[in-house]
Design an enzyme around this catalytic site. Structure first.
Site, short mmCIF file in Angstrom:
data_model
loop_
_atom_site.label_atom_id
_atom_site.label_comp_id
_atom_site.label_asym_id
_atom_site.label_seq_id
_atom_site.Cartn_x
_atom_site.Cartn_y
_atom_site.Cartn_z
CB THR A 189 -0.92 -0.12 1.24
OG1 THR A 189 -1.73 -1.26 1.08
CG2 THR A 189 -1.78 1.07 1.51
CB THR B 146 -3.87 0.12 -1.06
OG1 THR B 146 -3.24 -1.14 -1.23
CG2 THR B 146 -5.35 -0.11 -0.84
CG ASP C 277 -7.85 -6.08 1.84
OD1 ASP C 277 -7.05 -7.00 2.05
OD2 ASP C 277 -7.50 -4.89 1.78
CB SER D 123 -5.23 -2.61 8.13
OG SER D 123 -5.76 -3.85 8.42
N GLY E 157 1.33 -1.58 4.67
CA GLY E 157 1.72 -2.75 5.48
C GLY E 157 0.59 -3.70 5.81
N GLY E 158 -0.56 -3.60 5.11
CA GLY E 158 -1.66 -4.54 5.37
C GLY E 158 -2.05 -4.50 6.83
N1 GLY Z 1 -5.19 -3.55 1.30
C1 GLY Z 1 -4.63 -3.10 2.49
C2 GLY Z 1 -5.61 -2.40 3.37
O1 GLY Z 1 -6.63 -1.95 2.88
O2 GLY Z 1 -5.43 -2.31 4.55
#
Ligand code: GLY
Length: 593
Positions: free
Chosen positions: A405, A423, A447, A477, A497-498
């Site tokens: 992201t 992202t 997600d 996140s 960083g997910g």
């Molecule tokens: N794809 C990462 C986030 O949305 O947190």
């Protein structure tokens, strides 16, 4: 304070462009508006002597600026944002221009085919949050990634056309525009020019494009600018003509230049060639949404974050409020006592995530309870400072998210602060490039909880709150965050960083607010992460061995891992200077004046 960590000087590959300076000068209108055009066209941050030259640029990791600054994942995009502010734009102008430039110079995560969240604060004290998260296509359904036996079909939500959510970024930048001062045509032109005339790529970009080549070919139906016969090398020029044309349609037709007309036709044609399900109606109906900022007090500070459909703001709130009950500064940075406490609050906050968090337009999110002081005190009732609390003693679960992201932090002289995280989900998203339109589509559908209540292919568990439904936003996140000190602008930060995003933001805030670090140290010091399941503490390579050994003795499983996050932070020092830091973990770079 100023640190230039690398130089990219490219000569041979640019000879043809150097040979035709007039032509370049004529075409690079966005640069011309902003700059003193020299031999090779460049956009100059006037008065600073800095040229935004897409063929020669350097990475600047940390600098003190007097008035305005940007920190993001690529030097050119930071410089574009700073130049826009230098020519009269505010932080909202800068974040629009930077985001669009990132879509060109940082194709792994910068995007117009993805989505994001913006948290802003204006000098009048207004908090602004814009949700431009992707949505499930209207033909999306709960079991769309399962086979007839109810098993998850590997990679279907990750690679190719079915992984695509309806993109939100262009709607997001237009929703930001009312807070900006300059017209979109000014803000988008640098991105158009860099796409049309190219920019030289860094070593990291070259290796990313090389590593993804086969996947681009497999998941796209037309030739793309990201694939060439030979290997990409540092200093090669990446030209994206189709992307430039798409951006010109946005410049000339506004939001409709993306969600309707030719670009929409190209997206839908790409879907039809690749068995995707995004329709023209899905694109036309996409809307960015204003949400109510999630705000809370931590000691002398007010922290402003993003509410659902991002889980980021509420998780950061929970973690900060849970540590507020303890004198963490007295424990010392990276002491076993401080790390153990932070791991335990991370465990508890993440355990709440899957059970309770999803798109608030589809699921009743108990935000008030999750933020409640008594609730959080009770959450810590079984905390034991001498040993690990097993995750089996804590309810709920989490979904898997990709690390790729990107984040932009901006402050201006007027007191605007803007924090944007955006992202494609995975690096280079679904690897599907829209044929004829030149941009990558996200794989944000991954997600969602692909199979609620059952561990997915990565062994993580997702919840009902985040099950797939048509037009629903998938849980995120992303945690773009602002901090006020005694009501005045103080910190802008955020990171990719997910699922590690909220913990990186949390640890950066603790580093700044409790351990009195510089912005540079706060983003660069090694981080750790616990997300309830799997029940382990992930640590970056240089995490202190003594702390690791002591945590292991207390019953913690330690898992070494690669980089956690790439945080961009700006803090106002007591003398008014903007301490601006870009994470050392990537090509991230700062710019300002
Ligand atoms: N794809 C990462 C986030 O949305 O947190």
């Amino acid at each position: 304070m100023k640190k230039i960590v690398s130089f990219i000087i490219i000569c041979i590959c640019q000879l043809s462009l150097f040979a035709q300076p007039q032509k370049i000068k004529q075409h690079l209108t966005g640069f011309k508006n902003l700059t003193v055009v020299k031999n090779l066209s460049g956009l100059q941050i006037i008065g600073t002597g800095k040229i935004v030259d897409p063929y020669h640029y350097s990475i600047v990791k940390s600098e003190l600026f007097n008035k305005a600054s940007v920190s993001c994942a690529h030097p050119l995009a930071s410089m574009v944002g700073a130049a826009i502010m230098k020519q009269g734009g505010n932080a909202f102008d800068a974040v629009i221009a930077t985001q669009l430039a990132l879509a060109v110079v940082y194709p792994g995560a910068g995007n117009i085919g993805g989505g994001g969240f913006l948290v802003g604060h204006t000098p009048t004290g207004k908090n602004i949050t814009i949700d431009y998260r992707e949505t499930a296509p209207s033909k999306g359904s709960r079991d769309m990634y399962l086979d007839s036996a109810g098993k998850v079909i590997p990679n279907l939500s990750v690679l190719g056309h079915l992984a695509n959510g309806v993109p939100g970024t262009i709607a997001g930048v237009f929703a930001t525009l009312p807070y900006a001062k300059l017209p979109m045509k000014t803000l988008i032109q640098p991105a158009i020019d860099i796409a049309e005339f190219g920019f030289v790529i860094t070593e990291k970009e070259a290796s990313g494009l090389n590593a993804t080549k086969e996947s681009f070919v497999k998941n796209s139906t037309k030739p793309t600018a990201f694939v060439k016969n030979s290997k990409w090398k540092t200093g090669d020029t990446l030209v994206q003509k189709e992307l430039a044309e798409t951006l010109k349609r946005v410049r000339d037709l506004g939001q409709k230049g993306f969600y309707e007309g030719k670009t929409a036709d190209l997206i839908v044609a790409e879907m039809q060639r690749g068995k995707g399900i995004i329709s023209k109606e899905d694109l036309k109906n996409y809307k960015a949404k204003a949400r109510t900022a999630l705000t809370f007090n931590y000691k002398d500070y007010s922290i402003i974050g993003m509410p659902p459909p991002s889980s980021g703001g509420i998780i950061v709130l929970q973690m900060m409020k849970m540590i507020a009950q303890k004198p963490i500064a007295s424990y010392g940075f990276q002491s076993t006592k401080a790390v153990q406490l932070m791991v335990e609050v991370e465990r508890r906050a993440y355990a709440d995530r899957a059970a309770h968090l999803g798109d608030p337009d589809f699921w009743k999110v108990p935000l008030k309870t999750l933020a409640d002081n008594t609730y959080l005190k009770n959450r810590m009732a079984n905390y034991d400072s001498t040993k690990a609390t097993p995750s089996t003693a804590i309810k709920a679960g989490i979904i898997n998210e990709s690390d790729e992201t990107t984040h932009i932090s901006v402050m201006d002289a007027a007191g605007n602060m803007v924090s944007v995280t955006t992202t494609l989900n995975g690096g280079y998203g679904s690897r599907t490039v829209v044929g004829g339109a030149g941009f990558l589509m996200n794989n944000e559908m991954d997600d969602f909880s692909v199979k609620p209540g059952v561990p997915n292919m990565y062994g993580a568990v997702g919840g009902e709150a985040n099950a797939i439904e048509p037009n629903k936003r998938m849980l995120s996140s992303m945690s773009p965050t602002l901090v006020l000190k005694k009501g005045k602008p103080y910190i802008v930060c955020g990171t990719p960083g997910g699922t590690t995003i909220p913990t990186s933001v949390f640890q950066t805030l603790v580093n700044l607010l409790e351990f009195n670090m510089s912005a540079e140290d706060a983003v660069n010091k090694p981080k750790f992460h616990h997300q309830w399941l799997p029940d382990e503490v992930a640590v970056e390579p240089s995490f202190p061995a003594k702390t690791i050994a002591e945590l292991q003795a207390m019953g913690y499983k330690i898992s070494p891992r690669t980089a956690i996050g790439r945080t961009e932070a700006i803090r106002i020092l007591p003398n008014g200077k903007l301490e601006t830091a870009a994470d050392k973990r990537g090509d991230d770079s700062v710019a300002g004046f």
